[in-house]
Design a protein around this motif. Structure first.
Motif, PDB file in Angstrom:
ATOM      1  N   VAL A 164       0.838  -1.208   0.000  1.00  0.00           N
ATOM      2  CA  VAL A 164       0.000   0.000   0.000  1.00  0.00           C
ATOM      3  C   VAL A 164       0.868   1.251   0.000  1.00  0.00           C
ATOM      4  O   VAL A 164       0.607   2.214  -0.734  1.00  0.00           O
ATOM      5  N   SER A 165       1.930   1.244   0.816  1.00  0.00           N
ATOM      6  CA  SER A 165       2.837   2.395   0.869  1.00  0.00           C
ATOM      7  C   SER A 165       3.499   2.624  -0.483  1.00  0.00           C
ATOM      8  O   SER A 165       3.631   3.763  -0.942  1.00  0.00           O
ATOM      9  N   GLY A 166       3.929   1.535  -1.123  1.00  0.00           N
ATOM     10  CA  GLY A 166       4.571   1.654  -2.420  1.00  0.00           C
ATOM     11  C   GLY A 166       3.645   2.200  -3.486  1.00  0.00           C
ATOM     12  O   GLY A 166       4.009   3.102  -4.253  1.00  0.00           O
ATOM     13  N   ILE A 167       2.435   1.670  -3.535  1.00  0.00           N
ATOM     14  CA  ILE A 167       1.464   2.119  -4.537  1.00  0.00           C
ATOM     15  C   ILE A 167       1.072   3.571  -4.289  1.00  0.00           C
ATOM     16  O   ILE A 167       1.008   4.385  -5.215  1.00  0.00           O
ATOM     17  N   PHE A 168       0.815   3.893  -3.020  1.00  0.00           N
ATOM     18  CA  PHE A 168       0.424   5.263  -2.668  1.00  0.00           C
ATOM     19  C   PHE A 168       1.531   6.249  -3.044  1.00  0.00           C
ATOM     20  O   PHE A 168       1.273   7.312  -3.612  1.00  0.00           O
ATOM     21  N   GLY A 169       2.780   5.892  -2.737  1.00  0.00           N
ATOM     22  CA  GLY A 169       3.903   6.768  -3.059  1.00  0.00           C
ATOM     23  C   GLY A 169       4.096   6.934  -4.548  1.00  0.00           C
ATOM     24  O   GLY A 169       4.396   8.034  -5.031  1.00  0.00           O
ATOM     25  N   ALA A 170       3.953   5.837  -5.296  1.00  0.00           N
ATOM     26  CA  ALA A 170       4.105   5.905  -6.746  1.00  0.00           C
ATOM     27  C   ALA A 170       2.999   6.747  -7.386  1.00  0.00           C
ATOM     28  O   ALA A 170       3.222   7.435  -8.385  1.00  0.00           O
ATOM     29  N   GLY A 198      10.430  -0.440  -3.870  1.00  0.00           N
ATOM     30  CA  GLY A 198      10.504  -0.937  -5.243  1.00  0.00           C
ATOM     31  C   GLY A 198       9.431  -0.417  -6.179  1.00  0.00           C
ATOM     32  O   GLY A 198       9.702  -0.145  -7.348  1.00  0.00           O
ATOM     33  N   ILE A 199       8.209  -0.289  -5.696  1.00  0.00           N
ATOM     34  CA  ILE A 199       7.123   0.176  -6.555  1.00  0.00           C
ATOM     35  C   ILE A 199       7.354   1.627  -6.954  1.00  0.00           C
ATOM     36  O   ILE A 199       7.173   2.012  -8.112  1.00  0.00           O
ATOM     37  N   GLY A 200       7.801   2.437  -5.998  1.00  0.00           N
ATOM     38  CA  GLY A 200       8.126   3.824  -6.304  1.00  0.00           C
ATOM     39  C   GLY A 200       9.312   3.924  -7.244  1.00  0.00           C
ATOM     40  O   GLY A 200       9.345   4.775  -8.139  1.00  0.00           O
ATOM     41  N   THR A 201      10.306   3.038  -7.062  1.00  0.00           N
ATOM     42  CA  THR A 201      11.483   3.036  -7.929  1.00  0.00           C
ATOM     43  C   THR A 201      11.111   2.687  -9.363  1.00  0.00           C
ATOM     44  O   THR A 201      11.633   3.275 -10.315  1.00  0.00           O
ATOM     45  N   ALA A 202      10.216   1.726  -9.530  1.00  0.00           N
ATOM     46  CA  ALA A 202       9.763   1.365 -10.871  1.00  0.00           C
ATOM     47  C   ALA A 202       9.111   2.561 -11.557  1.00  0.00           C
ATOM     48  O   ALA A 202       9.325   2.803 -12.755  1.00  0.00           O
ATOM     49  N   ARG A 203       8.329   3.307 -10.806  1.00  0.00           N
ATOM     50  CA  ARG A 203       7.689   4.504 -11.348  1.00  0.00           C
ATOM     51  C   ARG A 203       8.734   5.569 -11.693  1.00  0.00           C
ATOM     52  O   ARG A 203       8.666   6.204 -12.749  1.00  0.00           O
ATOM     53  N   ALA A 204       9.735   5.741 -10.814  1.00  0.00           N
ATOM     54  CA  ALA A 204      10.776   6.740 -11.064  1.00  0.00           C
ATOM     55  C   ALA A 204      11.567   6.410 -12.325  1.00  0.00           C
ATOM     56  O   ALA A 204      11.921   7.299 -13.105  1.00  0.00           O
ATOM     57  N   LEU A 205      11.847   5.123 -12.554  1.00  0.00           N
ATOM     58  CA  LEU A 205      12.585   4.709 -13.744  1.00  0.00           C
ATOM     59  C   LEU A 205      11.806   4.987 -15.022  1.00  0.00           C
ATOM     60  O   LEU A 205      12.392   5.232 -16.079  1.00  0.00           O
ATOM     61  N   GLN A 206      10.484   4.929 -14.938  1.00  0.00           N
ATOM     62  CA  GLN A 206       9.656   5.230 -16.103  1.00  0.00           C
ATOM     63  C   GLN A 206       9.732   6.701 -16.481  1.00  0.00           C
ATOM     64  O   GLN A 206       9.573   7.056 -17.647  1.00  0.00           O
ATOM     65  N   VAL A 207       9.992   7.541 -15.500  1.00  0.00           N
ATOM     66  CA  VAL A 207       9.975   8.984 -15.724  1.00  0.00           C
ATOM     67  C   VAL A 207      11.337   9.512 -16.134  1.00  0.00           C
ATOM     68  O   VAL A 207      11.460  10.280 -17.096  1.00  0.00           O
ATOM     69  N   ASN A 208      12.392   9.092 -15.415  1.00  0.00           N
ATOM     70  CA  ASN A 208      13.720   9.656 -15.656  1.00  0.00           C
ATOM     71  C   ASN A 208      14.784   8.706 -15.110  1.00  0.00           C
ATOM     72  O   ASN A 208      14.637   8.184 -14.005  1.00  0.00           O
ATOM     73  N   ALA A 211      16.364   9.914 -11.783  1.00  0.00           N
ATOM     74  CA  ALA A 211      15.433   9.686 -10.671  1.00  0.00           C
ATOM     75  C   ALA A 211      15.393   8.211 -10.308  1.00  0.00           C
ATOM     76  O   ALA A 211      15.370   7.848  -9.121  1.00  0.00           O
ATOM     77  N   GLY A 212      15.409   7.340 -11.308  1.00  0.00           N
ATOM     78  CA  GLY A 212      15.394   5.907 -11.048  1.00  0.00           C
ATOM     79  C   GLY A 212      16.644   5.431 -10.322  1.00  0.00           C
ATOM     80  O   GLY A 212      16.570   4.592  -9.420  1.00  0.00           O
ATOM     81  N   ALA A 213      17.806   5.975 -10.713  1.00  0.00           N
ATOM     82  CA  ALA A 213      19.060   5.591 -10.065  1.00  0.00           C
ATOM     83  C   ALA A 213      19.063   5.992  -8.596  1.00  0.00           C
ATOM     84  O   ALA A 213      19.416   5.187  -7.714  1.00  0.00           O
ATOM     85  N   PHE A 214      18.671   7.219  -8.309  1.00  0.00           N
ATOM     86  CA  PHE A 214      18.660   7.694  -6.922  1.00  0.00           C
ATOM     87  C   PHE A 214      17.561   6.996  -6.118  1.00  0.00           C
ATOM     88  O   PHE A 214      17.717   6.767  -4.917  1.00  0.00           O
ATOM     89  N   SER A 215      16.475   6.642  -6.760  1.00  0.00           N
ATOM     90  CA  SER A 215      15.406   5.926  -6.072  1.00  0.00           C
ATOM     91  C   SER A 215      15.853   4.522  -5.687  1.00  0.00           C
ATOM     92  O   SER A 215      15.575   4.045  -4.584  1.00  0.00           O
ATOM     93  N   GLY A 216      16.550   3.845  -6.609  1.00  0.00           N
ATOM     94  CA  GLY A 216      17.069   2.523  -6.300  1.00  0.00           C
ATOM     95  C   GLY A 216      18.079   2.559  -5.158  1.00  0.00           C
ATOM     96  O   GLY A 216      18.086   1.685  -4.282  1.00  0.00           O
ATOM     97  N   LEU A 217      18.940   3.583  -5.160  1.00  0.00           N
ATOM     98  CA  LEU A 217      19.897   3.762  -4.066  1.00  0.00           C
ATOM     99  C   LEU A 217      19.166   3.984  -2.746  1.00  0.00           C
ATOM    100  O   LEU A 217      19.512   3.379  -1.720  1.00  0.00           O
ATOM    101  N   ALA A 218      18.163   4.845  -2.767  1.00  0.00           N
ATOM    102  CA  ALA A 218      17.399   5.139  -1.550  1.00  0.00           C
ATOM    103  C   ALA A 218      16.676   3.909  -1.036  1.00  0.00           C
ATOM    104  O   ALA A 218      16.614   3.680   0.178  1.00  0.00           O
ATOM    105  N   MET A 219      16.146   3.105  -1.947  1.00  0.00           N
ATOM    106  CA  MET A 219      15.438   1.891  -1.543  1.00  0.00           C
ATOM    107  C   MET A 219      16.365   0.959  -0.759  1.00  0.00           C
ATOM    108  O   MET A 219      16.000   0.439   0.304  1.00  0.00           O
TER     109      MET A 219
END
Length: 238
Positions: A164-170, A198-208, A211-219
């Motif tokens: 739920v947290s992942g979907i809500f954040g994405a 991970g769900i938010g990271t997948a969304r970030a990778l779709q956009v930029n 953003a995807g790289a930093f999201s994966g690091l943060a995850m």
């Protein structure tokens, strides 16, 4: 009519059916997402969950039976997570130059995620079991479930809260970041990855890619931070 029922019973018992259901549901949700102009409210993961849960509910199929067929997709999560190192490698110089800012942001984000979740549940009278289940909800699922079990929470409930947290954040993370004027792709990715794994990271990778790289690091770093901070905070307050 009997032949149709017999065919359905056979298909429902086949592992291949549930693997196909998972793939078709995700492709359909992705198609809707693309047709909707990549609107974050049409998140493919949410759409897939709705379709799959509806089918399992109607057919009265338990999760263990479903997972027997869908476990191949689960296996692919490992290689998919490792592949996040590729965009991170491309951004490594920038990561090294921002190490202090990244560390401070991760620590702050992890603390805020833990304290706000537990504090909200406590204010509304949540039991200690619920508090233990919700505390690690911003970490990736395997880490969060292990922490929850160790504290006396319910790992199954934690898994639901993580999703739920992942979907809500994405869905709402990018909208919130736009609202408060955060434009740097690295900062946006770091925020989404910390809060939505991970769900938010997948969304970030779709956009930029940045953003995807930093999201994966943060995850990854948030999983470590949560595993360290939650037991310490739990010991202090409980």
């Amino acid at each position: 009519m009997n032949s149709i029922q017999e065919t359905w019973v056979y298909l429902n018992a086949s592992p291949l059916f549930h693997l196909t259901l998972t793939m078709v549901a995700f492709q359909a949700a992705t198609w809707l997402f693309e047709k909707g102009g990549r609107n974050p409210l049409l998140n493919p993961v949410l759409g897939s969950v709705i379709v799959i849960v509806s089918v399992l509910f109607v057919t009265k199929t338990d999760y263990a039976t479903y997972f027997e067929g869908a476990q191949f997709v689960h296996f692919l999560l490992g290689p998919a997570t490792v592949s996040l190192a590729i965009p991170l490698y491309r951004q490594w110089d920038r990561v090294r130059g921002s190490a202090f800012a990244i560390g401070a942001s991760l620590l702050t984000g992890s603390l805020v995620a833990i304290l706000t979740a537990v504090g909200t549940a406590w204010v509304f009278g949540g039991s200690e079991t619920l508090l233990a289940s919700i505390a690690p909800k911003s970490a990736t699922a395997p880490v969060a479930m292990a922490i929850s079990e160790d504290l006396g929470g319910l790992p199954s409930l934690t898994a639901v809260l993580v999703i739920v947290s992942g979907i809500f954040g994405a869905m709402f993370g990018p909208l919130l970041l736009n609202l408060i004027g955060v434009k740097d792709w690295g900062a946006r990715g770091l925020a989404v990855g910390t809060a939505s794994h991970g769900i938010g990271t997948a969304r970030a990778l779709q956009v930029n890619e940045t953003a995807g790289a930093f999201s994966g690091l943060a995850m990854g770093l948030n999983a470590i931070a949560t595993a360290l901070l939650v037991p310490i905070l739990w010991g202090l307050f409980f």
